[in-house]
Scaffold this motif. Structure first.
Motif, PDB file in Angstrom:
ATOM      1  N   ALA A 174       0.825  -1.212   0.000  1.00 22.30           N
ATOM      2  CA  ALA A 174       0.000   0.000   0.000  1.00 22.30           C
ATOM      3  C   ALA A 174       0.858   1.260   0.000  1.00 22.30           C
ATOM      4  O   ALA A 174       0.396   2.336  -0.411  1.00 22.30           O
ATOM      5  N   GLN A 175       2.108   1.126   0.435  1.00 21.68           N
ATOM      6  CA  GLN A 175       3.042   2.263   0.412  1.00 21.68           C
ATOM      7  C   GLN A 175       3.802   2.344  -0.911  1.00 21.68           C
ATOM      8  O   GLN A 175       4.741   3.119  -1.057  1.00 21.68           O
ATOM      9  N   ARG A 176       3.437   1.476  -1.872  1.00 23.31           N
ATOM     10  CA  ARG A 176       4.092   1.394  -3.184  1.00 23.31           C
ATOM     11  C   ARG A 176       5.554   0.979  -3.061  1.00 23.31           C
ATOM     12  O   ARG A 176       6.432   1.458  -3.785  1.00 23.31           O
ATOM     13  N   LEU A 177       5.792   0.061  -2.139  1.00 26.18           N
ATOM     14  CA  LEU A 177       7.087  -0.562  -1.953  1.00 26.18           C
ATOM     15  C   LEU A 177       6.919  -2.060  -2.179  1.00 26.18           C
ATOM     16  O   LEU A 177       5.791  -2.541  -2.340  1.00 26.18           O
ATOM     17  N   SER A 178       8.008  -2.820  -2.186  1.00 26.00           N
ATOM     18  CA  SER A 178       7.895  -4.248  -2.463  1.00 26.00           C
ATOM     19  C   SER A 178       8.532  -5.084  -1.356  1.00 26.00           C
ATOM     20  O   SER A 178       9.532  -4.676  -0.749  1.00 26.00           O
ATOM     21  N   LEU A 224      12.735  -0.323  -2.210  1.00 29.98           N
ATOM     22  CA  LEU A 224      12.146   0.882  -2.776  1.00 29.98           C
ATOM     23  C   LEU A 224      11.671   0.621  -4.198  1.00 29.98           C
ATOM     24  O   LEU A 224      10.735   1.259  -4.682  1.00 29.98           O
ATOM     25  N   GLY A 225      12.310  -0.323  -4.864  1.00 32.33           N
ATOM     26  CA  GLY A 225      11.934  -0.686  -6.228  1.00 32.33           C
ATOM     27  C   GLY A 225      11.278  -2.051  -6.285  1.00 32.33           C
ATOM     28  O   GLY A 225      10.404  -2.360  -5.488  1.00 32.33           O
ATOM     29  N   ARG A 226      11.730  -2.893  -7.190  1.00 37.92           N
ATOM     30  CA  ARG A 226      11.160  -4.212  -7.380  1.00 37.92           C
ATOM     31  C   ARG A 226      11.688  -5.201  -6.332  1.00 37.92           C
ATOM     32  O   ARG A 226      12.737  -4.965  -5.733  1.00 37.92           O
ATOM     33  N   PRO A 227      11.007  -6.333  -6.124  1.00 39.88           N
ATOM     34  CA  PRO A 227      11.394  -7.262  -5.065  1.00 39.88           C
ATOM     35  C   PRO A 227      12.543  -8.203  -5.408  1.00 39.88           C
ATOM     36  O   PRO A 227      13.102  -8.835  -4.509  1.00 39.88           O
ATOM     37  N   GLU A 228      12.914  -8.319  -6.684  1.00 43.18           N
ATOM     38  CA  GLU A 228      13.879  -9.338  -7.070  1.00 43.18           C
ATOM     39  C   GLU A 228      15.272  -9.038  -6.502  1.00 43.18           C
ATOM     40  O   GLU A 228      15.698  -7.891  -6.420  1.00 43.18           O
TER      41      GLU A 228
END
Length: 276
Positions: A174-178, A224-228
């Protein structure tokens, strides 16, 4: 299933007794106190190797044992993960993308320490900042901490491990984090790692049910970006694939009759880098 140390569930999760919680309290307190002490040393110009040296010396001074020195060949008393290092950063090694391990102003750092006290493992990590954090870095740190605490709030008998993961995932996304999927929390006690795997994402009601006496870590890693992620050639250091910042907080907890006990609370109230 029973053995001399108590019952083990069908999922392989050990059920500990009240007296065992006392051992975990002491181990957790020692680990948390060491992280309290290292905080004032984190600053621009300091090396990650010097921070680990301090931690090693403090462990030796207290007459306890580092769980990480010698673990699968690892030779350090802590893991220190800087900026886009997700976890298992090696103190003294070059910060990925740099020529040395010197901290720069604005760096965010996770320091992870596990000690063994009278046979019990105390495992905890928290975030630090070298100097003043940038606003987006502080947003990441705050969200990661809140995600951890929401996961802990879901710990009570009758809930499931999926409830813990869902509480973390729902808030973080919901915070636009991953939420990182490649690493998880784990069972703890008289061993460093044991069942269950504690995922930081999931569906409500999924996974094993929580029972009084279970002991494990919750340690979400949030990007802060994608989870990979990917692991570097040293076979330890995990970084974000997109080089975005990553943060992590970790507590060791035990399930009680009405909820949970956190064994690794900061005695000085400094678990978050803006506290104290």
């Amino acid at each position: 299933m029973e053995d001399s140390r108590g019952r083990v569930t069908k999922d392989g999760i050990r059920i500990y007794q009240d007296v065992d919680f006392a051992g975990m309290r002491e181990a957790g307190r020692v680990a948390a106190e060491i992280l309290d002490m290292v905080g004032p040393l984190v600053a621009p110009g300091v090396t990650t190797g010097s921070l680990d040296d301090f931690i090693r010396e403090e462990i030796e001074r207290r007459g306890v044992v580092s769980a990480t020195i010698g673990y699968k060949g690892y030779q350090h008393a802590s893991c220190i993960s800087v900026n886009h290092v997700v976890c298992h950063g090696i103190p003294g090694s070059k910060v990925p993308g740099r020529s040395n391990d010197v901290l720069l102003a604005g760096d965010i750092i996770n320091i992870d320490v596990t000690v063994i006290v009278d046979g019990w493992f105390g495992d905890t990590s928290r975030m630090y900042v070298a100097g003043t954090p940038k606003p987006f870095a502080l947003r990441l740190i705050n969200a990661t901490h809140e995600g951890l605490m929401r996961g802990i709030a879901a710990v009570k008998p009758g809930n499931t491990f999926g409830d813990i993961g869902h509480a973390i995932q729902a808030y973080v996304e919901a915070q636009r984090l991953s939420v990182v999927r490649d690493f998880c929390g784990h069972g703890l006690g008289r061993v460093f790692h044991a069942p269950p795997n504690v995922l930081h994402y999931g569906r409500p009601g999924s996974g094993p049910k929580l029972e009084e006496g279970m002991i494990f870590t919750i340690e979400p890693m949030v990007n802060l970006g994608r989870p990979e992620t990917k692991v570097l050639a040293d076979d330890w250091t995990a970084i974000t694939r997109d080089k975005s910042l990553s943060a992590q907080f970790e507590h060791s907890v035990g399930v009680t009759a009405t909820g949970c006990e956190i064994f690794t609370l900061s005695p000085a109230g400094k678990f978050h880098p803006t506290w104290g």
